[in-house]
Motif scaffolding. Structure first.
Motif, PDB file in Angstrom:
ATOM      1  N   HIS A 112       0.836  -1.205   0.000  1.00  0.00           N
ATOM      2  CA  HIS A 112       0.000   0.000   0.000  1.00  0.00           C
ATOM      3  C   HIS A 112       0.873   1.258   0.000  1.00  0.00           C
ATOM      4  CE1 HIS A 112      -2.663   2.970   2.201  1.00  0.00           C
ATOM      5  NE2 HIS A 112      -3.404   2.635   1.166  1.00  0.00           N
ATOM      6  N   LYS A 113       1.924   1.221   0.836  1.00  0.00           N
ATOM      7  CA  LYS A 113       2.842   2.359   0.937  1.00  0.00           C
ATOM      8  C   LYS A 113       3.494   2.656  -0.410  1.00  0.00           C
ATOM      9  CE  LYS A 113       6.947   3.573   3.644  1.00  0.00           C
ATOM     10  NZ  LYS A 113       7.677   3.256   4.877  1.00  0.00           N
ATOM     11  N   LYS A 114       3.891   1.590  -1.111  1.00  0.00           N
ATOM     12  CA  LYS A 114       4.522   1.777  -2.429  1.00  0.00           C
ATOM     13  C   LYS A 114       3.545   2.381  -3.432  1.00  0.00           C
ATOM     14  CE  LYS A 114       7.691  -0.882  -4.293  1.00  0.00           C
ATOM     15  NZ  LYS A 114       9.037  -0.351  -4.023  1.00  0.00           N
ATOM     16  N   PHE A 115       2.325   1.846  -3.447  1.00  0.00           N
ATOM     17  CA  PHE A 115       1.362   2.359  -4.430  1.00  0.00           C
ATOM     18  C   PHE A 115       0.983   3.808  -4.143  1.00  0.00           C
ATOM     19  CE2 PHE A 115       0.729  -2.111  -5.621  1.00  0.00           C
ATOM     20  CZ  PHE A 115       0.807  -1.962  -6.998  1.00  0.00           C
ATOM     21  N   GLU A 116       0.855   4.144  -2.850  1.00  0.00           N
ATOM     22  CA  GLU A 116       0.546   5.536  -2.500  1.00  0.00           C
ATOM     23  C   GLU A 116       1.673   6.456  -2.983  1.00  0.00           C
ATOM     24  OE1 GLU A 116      -2.226   7.010  -0.815  1.00  0.00           O
ATOM     25  OE2 GLU A 116      -3.101   5.080  -1.416  1.00  0.00           O
ATOM     26  N   SER A 117       2.913   5.950  -2.900  1.00  0.00           N
ATOM     27  CA  SER A 117       4.061   6.759  -3.283  1.00  0.00           C
ATOM     28  C   SER A 117       4.176   6.919  -4.801  1.00  0.00           C
ATOM     29  CB  SER A 117       5.328   6.120  -2.711  1.00  0.00           C
ATOM     30  OG  SER A 117       6.474   6.822  -3.096  1.00  0.00           O
ATOM     31  N   MET A 118       3.824   5.851  -5.546  1.00  0.00           N
ATOM     32  CA  MET A 118       3.988   5.940  -7.015  1.00  0.00           C
ATOM     33  C   MET A 118       2.772   6.558  -7.698  1.00  0.00           C
ATOM     34  SD  MET A 118       3.568   2.012  -8.462  1.00  0.00           S
ATOM     35  CE  MET A 118       4.453   1.120  -7.199  1.00  0.00           C
ATOM     36  N   GLU A 119       1.642   6.606  -6.994  1.00  0.00           N
ATOM     37  CA  GLU A 119       0.386   7.061  -7.594  1.00  0.00           C
ATOM     38  C   GLU A 119       0.486   8.417  -8.327  1.00  0.00           C
ATOM     39  OE1 GLU A 119      -2.700   7.865  -4.774  1.00  0.00           O
ATOM     40  OE2 GLU A 119      -4.294   7.573  -6.251  1.00  0.00           O
ATOM     41  N   PRO A 120       1.131   9.451  -7.696  1.00  0.00           N
ATOM     42  CA  PRO A 120       1.152  10.756  -8.373  1.00  0.00           C
ATOM     43  C   PRO A 120       1.896  10.746  -9.704  1.00  0.00           C
ATOM     44  CG  PRO A 120       1.944  10.935  -6.095  1.00  0.00           C
ATOM     45  CD  PRO A 120       1.800   9.485  -6.392  1.00  0.00           C
ATOM     46  N   TYR A 121       2.687   9.702  -9.962  1.00  0.00           N
ATOM     47  CA  TYR A 121       3.466   9.634 -11.207  1.00  0.00           C
ATOM     48  C   TYR A 121       2.683   8.981 -12.344  1.00  0.00           C
ATOM     49  CZ  TYR A 121       7.455  10.786  -8.219  1.00  0.00           C
ATOM     50  OH  TYR A 121       8.311  11.404  -7.334  1.00  0.00           O
ATOM     51  N   HIS A 122       1.468   8.471 -12.032  1.00  0.00           N
ATOM     52  CA  HIS A 122       0.613   7.800 -13.016  1.00  0.00           C
ATOM     53  C   HIS A 122       1.364   6.766 -13.841  1.00  0.00           C
ATOM     54  CE1 HIS A 122      -2.294  10.755 -11.863  1.00  0.00           C
ATOM     55  NE2 HIS A 122      -1.527  11.741 -12.270  1.00  0.00           N
ATOM     56  N   PRO A 123       1.906   5.733 -13.203  1.00  0.00           N
ATOM     57  CA  PRO A 123       2.653   4.742 -13.980  1.00  0.00           C
ATOM     58  C   PRO A 123       1.732   3.953 -14.910  1.00  0.00           C
ATOM     59  CG  PRO A 123       2.822   4.335 -11.594  1.00  0.00           C
ATOM     60  CD  PRO A 123       1.812   5.399 -11.777  1.00  0.00           C
ATOM     61  N   ASP A 124       2.259   3.595 -16.068  1.00  0.00           N
ATOM     62  CA  ASP A 124       1.515   2.744 -17.000  1.00  0.00           C
ATOM     63  C   ASP A 124       1.676   1.283 -16.642  1.00  0.00           C
ATOM     64  OD1 ASP A 124       0.456   4.648 -18.959  1.00  0.00           O
ATOM     65  OD2 ASP A 124       2.577   5.082 -19.337  1.00  0.00           O
ATOM     66  N   MET A 125       2.823   0.943 -16.077  1.00  0.00           N
ATOM     67  CA  MET A 125       3.100  -0.459 -15.791  1.00  0.00           C
ATOM     68  C   MET A 125       4.229  -0.583 -14.773  1.00  0.00           C
ATOM     69  SD  MET A 125       5.189  -1.396 -19.284  1.00  0.00           S
ATOM     70  CE  MET A 125       5.698  -3.023 -18.791  1.00  0.00           C
ATOM     71  N   ILE A 126       4.362  -1.800 -14.225  1.00  0.00           N
ATOM     72  CA  ILE A 126       5.456  -2.096 -13.293  1.00  0.00           C
ATOM     73  C   ILE A 126       6.214  -3.295 -13.847  1.00  0.00           C
ATOM     74  CG2 ILE A 126       6.049  -2.783 -10.919  1.00  0.00           C
ATOM     75  CD1 ILE A 126       3.372  -1.518 -10.031  1.00  0.00           C
ATOM     76  N   ILE A 127       7.535  -3.224 -13.851  1.00  0.00           N
ATOM     77  CA  ILE A 127       8.366  -4.357 -14.272  1.00  0.00           C
ATOM     78  C   ILE A 127       9.165  -4.817 -13.058  1.00  0.00           C
ATOM     79  CG2 ILE A 127      10.149  -2.800 -15.196  1.00  0.00           C
ATOM     80  CD1 ILE A 127      10.899  -4.982 -17.201  1.00  0.00           C
ATOM     81  N   THR A 128       9.268  -6.134 -12.879  1.00  0.00           N
ATOM     82  CA  THR A 128       9.888  -6.694 -11.680  1.00  0.00           C
ATOM     83  C   THR A 128      10.860  -7.810 -12.074  1.00  0.00           C
ATOM     84  OG1 THR A 128       8.208  -8.366 -11.528  1.00  0.00           O
ATOM     85  CG2 THR A 128       7.756  -6.326 -10.366  1.00  0.00           C
ATOM     86  N   ASN A 129      11.740  -8.189 -11.132  1.00  0.00           N
ATOM     87  CA  ASN A 129      12.626  -9.318 -11.444  1.00  0.00           C
ATOM     88  C   ASN A 129      12.647 -10.386 -10.353  1.00  0.00           C
ATOM     89  OD1 ASN A 129      14.165  -8.005  -9.527  1.00  0.00           O
ATOM     90  ND2 ASN A 129      16.088  -8.124 -10.674  1.00  0.00           N
ATOM     91  N   CYS A 130      11.604 -10.468  -9.558  1.00  0.00           N
ATOM     92  CA  CYS A 130      11.555 -11.386  -8.423  1.00  0.00           C
ATOM     93  C   CYS A 130      10.272 -12.212  -8.535  1.00  0.00           C
ATOM     94  CB  CYS A 130      11.559 -10.543  -7.157  1.00  0.00           C
ATOM     95  SG  CYS A 130      11.442 -11.472  -5.628  1.00  0.00           S
ATOM     96  N   PRO A 131      10.251 -13.426  -8.023  1.00  0.00           N
ATOM     97  CA  PRO A 131       8.981 -14.172  -8.069  1.00  0.00           C
ATOM     98  C   PRO A 131       7.889 -13.542  -7.207  1.00  0.00           C
ATOM     99  CG  PRO A 131      10.829 -15.643  -7.631  1.00  0.00           C
ATOM    100  CD  PRO A 131      11.354 -14.244  -7.520  1.00  0.00           C
TER     101      PRO A 131
END
Lengths: 111, 356, 339
Positions: B243-262
């Motif tokens: 939740h903390k991460k999404f609240e922090s990234m929200e103002p940037y209006h991301p189109d997508m998230i890319i990850t490298n962990c399962p």
């Protein structure tokens, strides 16, 4: 809404952007020495009431500096105005007077 | 933000990644969560790039998940890992590449522990011999599969059918990159770009046309946290981190998230649904979530593989709005058809989070 | 000449030692690698505790040592030990035979970009103590000039008391410098809230505690006890600082318009090279090794080689000047004993 059996844990982080300094500023106007505290803890160590009630002038000042007025008021209720803290303060803060001033501000707010 | 400052740090954390001949070890959980990711990693490396990537059905879990969940001691994990090294030796390989970040962290931690305590390595050799009469060599190079995709990112870009851009406007997509904690936080020099500003994923995003978002909580854990999720009483901490991460990234209006962990894509994806049910809040546009991908899935999309062959129908957050933005065609009718053309089950729809 | 003395380094220690040696009747040779005298102090604006202009200090010392042989933009190329002294070759081709060498090689300011988590050189609004002094001197810095500065933070102990950063020593002067700079910023931005993030306030020197009380009473600087753990940048280009407010026992975060890192004092890397030419080793704290650290901090185990100033560890200007005077006398006594 679904029930999951758990919920988002509240954060303990203090957001210093949202601290309301107004009580602290009012206190400093009538008790400028409030700004002098260096958090040494002498007042708390010697406090007659502290070990039973949690009262600590250091914590009261810190709470007010962090905008936690209610917590400061709760601690202040334990004070017996004996004046031991004033005797030990190395920065020469008239803590007893400071406590009375704070009570006066709280009293004004209640009116 | 001073981009050149990051480039300077990246130049300090360059990692040597051999070009070819790798022994590949899979993740315990990724084939259930993101069933096509590992397959497409192999496909891209072998068929498109012509690399020699070897795997064997005899390899097992690395023990990392149990180690991090406090169910086995490290020495057990070490002996399991020693057996994988033995399999690599038997197959004639010297470079080990892992699919899982926690495996990568586990292997790295074990090799570093042995470097500092050689007597422990000797004991593990003995354990392995007693247990299964095998002998091992330590790998010459250890990499995470995302290191390889990072290394081949330009080659992938040169074969790309689609870019990480809005095909209508030509604007780069706004991409959040999220690195698994066990990739470089324990040993910053073992990760491409270090731990504070890793560039293993941002490098892919840059080469494939996207724009990386640097938001305040980018370093924060995805919220899996092993014990924090696995024990239900702690699950509130897990989702609170997400939740903390999404609240922090929200103002940037991301189109997508890319990850490298399962764990990260799983929790960043699924917790969006749970947050929407708990708080009534969604983070994407028009009531959708922010789609979360593995790097193999993103590489697969860029290379033009069918989204449903890439397993994107198994995501919680709908990927269709992003596919449309990128101009990638998809057939809604085949979304829930299995390989044999038979219908696999359709998921129920959330109350709040909009899905297709 | 039989009484040649070579001073390596034209900072406060080297200059003050040269001044004293001139008064004692010697004509020291002073080499300085940069193009000006004064060392780091020449880059500073005002000095605690009396806000003395740094330029004035450098100017006064410069005027008083004009009779010394001063080589600017010159380094020591090599030193050969001879029977009665040393043969020193400078990078300008000058070759000197001397009986005494003073290593007044000073310090390097810790490279703040090594503390990657603070984002110096990455986030727009992060600067160092030195950058701020530069702004005081020139008024030219795009992080401040023309910006609406409402909240400023000072991070103590950047590259000091930090094993991971390779320096576990306290740099001594940063606490008082942070308070000095915090008050100077409050003067320039009276409406701004100013925060100092500290672990301990080490205010040992003359009138330092007065500075602290003044910062609390007059400038209203907020002191938050806790080391900054990480910094990030928000959409508006401000910095977000995370720390623990250890007095409250809770993590805290704050958004700031400007963050000033108090980069610490580490041993001058080039000095290590020069010291090795005269067999002066490095002590366990990373600075040049004195004969002992009580009565002989300015002496070494190499005959005729002396030390002064921050070459042996972090020091204030008065401490450095006092050592420089002491070393001048020690060199004089040594030369007399050699006759």
């Amino acid at each position: 809404m679904m029930e999951f059996g758990f919920s988002i844990s509240p954060s303990s982080t203090m957001n210093l952007d949202k601290v309301d300094f107004s009580l602290y500023e009012r206190l400093c106007e009538i008790e400028p020495d409030a700004k002098k505290c260096m958090a040494c803890g002498s007042c708390s160590a010697t406090c007659t009431a502290g070990q039973w009630t949690g009262m600590s002038v250091r914590k009261v000042l810190l709470d007010i500096q962090r905008g936690k007025e209610a917590e400061a008021a709760r601690l202040l209720k334990g004070c017996m105005l004996c004046g031991k803290c004033t005797m030990v303060c190395p920065r020469g803060i008239n803590t007893r007077h400071l406590i009375l001033s704070l009570c006066r501000i709280y009293g004004e707010d209640e009116k | 933000m001073i981009y050149q400052g990051k480039q300077k740090i990246w130049s300090d954390y360059q990692k040597e990644i051999p070009d070819n001949h790798w022994f590949y070890v899979r993740s315990c959980i990724r084939q259930s969560f993101f069933p096509a990711s590992e397959r497409y990693f192999m496909k891209i490396c072998r068929d498109l790039l012509g690399k020699d990537i070897y795997e064997t059905e005899h390899h097992t879990t690395c023990g990392g998940i149990a180690y991090h969940s406090d169910t086995i001691p490290q020495e057990t994990a070490m002996t399991i890992v020693a057996r994988q090294f033995a399999l690599m030796k038997e197959a004639g390989y010297k470079n080990l590449v892992t699919s899982c970040i926690t495996s990568f962290g586990n292997y790295t931690e074990i090799l570093e522990t042995w470097r500092e305590f050689p007597e422990l390595e000797a004991r593990i050799r003995e354990n392995l011999w007693k247990a299964c009469r095998r002998e091992f060599d330590k790998p010459e190079y250890l990499a995470h599969a995302s290191d390889l995709v990072y290394k081949f990112r330009h080659e992938i870009a040169s074969k790309a059918k689609y870019n990480l851009v809005d095909h209508m406007t030509g604007e780069p997509l706004r991409v959040v990159e999220h690195i698994g904690c066990h990739y470089s936080k324990m040993f910053p020099h073992k990760g491409v770009g270090g731990a504070e500003y890793p560039c293993v994923l941002s490098g892919m995003v840059d080469s494939w046309g996207g724009q990386v978002i640097d938001y305040p909580e980018r370093r924060h854990c995805c919220g899996f946290g092993f014990r924090q999720y696995l024990v239900k009483a702690n699950r509130g901490y897990s989702i609170a981190n997400t939740h903390k991460k999404f609240e922090s990234m929200e103002p940037y209006h991301p189109d997508m998230i890319i990850t490298n962990c399962p764990g990260c894509p799983y929790f960043l994806d699924r917790w969006q649904y749970v947050i929407s049910e708990m708080e009534g809040k969604t983070y994407g546009r028009n009531g959708y979530g922010i789609p979360v991908f593995t790097y193999e899935e993103v590489a697969g999309l860029v290379l033009g593989f069918d989204p449903w062959d890439l397993g994107l129908q198994l995501h919680q957050v709908a990927v269709e709005p992003l596919l449309e933005k990128m101009g990638i065609p998809y057939n809604p009718k085949t979304k829930y058809l299995g390989l044999n053309g038979k219908e696999i089950m359709k998921p129920g729809l959330p109350t709040v989070l909009k899905c297709c | 000449m039989k009484d040649n003395i070579v001073i390596v380094g034209g900072g406060i220690a080297g200059m003050e030692a040269a001044r004293q040696l001139l008064l004692l009747g010697y004509k020291p040779i002073l080499v300085e690698k940069s193009d000006h005298l004064g060392g780091h102090v020449a880059d500073w604006h005002c000095l605690f505790p009396d806000m003395t202009p740094a330029q004035q200090v450098v100017k006064d010392l410069t005027e008083q040592i004009k009779d010394a042989n001063i080589f600017l933009e010159t380094e020591v190329s090599f030193i050969n030990k001879m029977k009665m002294g040393y043969n020193v070759m400078f990078s300008n081709g000058v070759n000197v035979i001397c009986k005494a060498i003073l290593l007044a090689t000073g310090f390097d300011l810790f490279d703040a970009s090594k503390k990657e988590e603070y984002g110096y050189g990455i986030y727009d609004q992060v600067m160092t103590n030195k950058d701020l002094e530069h702004w005081f001197n020139t008024g030219d810095d795009k992080r401040i000039t023309g910006k609406d500065i409402k909240k400023i933070g000072f991070v103590h102990c950047v590259g000091s008391r930090d094993v991971k950063a390779g320096n576990q020593q306290c740099s001594k002067v940063c606490c008082i410098t942070a308070i000095k700079q915090a008050m100077e910023m409050k003067e320039r931005f009276p409406d701004a809230e100013v925060y100092c993030f500290y672990m301990d306030l080490r205010l040992f020197g003359k009138k330092y505690e007065d500075f602290y009380i003044k910062a609390q009473m007059e400038s209203g600087v907020h002191f938050i006890r806790g080391r900054v753990s990480e910094v990030s940048e928000n959409l508006q280009g401000q910095v977000i600082v995370k720390t623990e407010d250890t007095l409250s026992g809770k993590p805290a975060k704050i958004t700031l318009d400007l963050l000033v890192l108090m980069a610490g004092i580490v041993c001058n890397r080039e000095a290590v090279q020069t010291a090795s030419m005269v067999q002066v080793p490095i002590d366990s704290d990373g600075f040049l090794k004195s004969r002992d650290n009580i009565l002989n901090i300015i002496e070494t185990d190499s005959k005729g080689v002396f030390l002064a100033g921050t070459a042996t560890g972090a020091k204030t200007i008065p401490e450095t000047a006092a050592e420089a005077r002491a070393v001048a006398l020690a060199i004089h006594n040594y030369l007399v004993s050699q006759q």
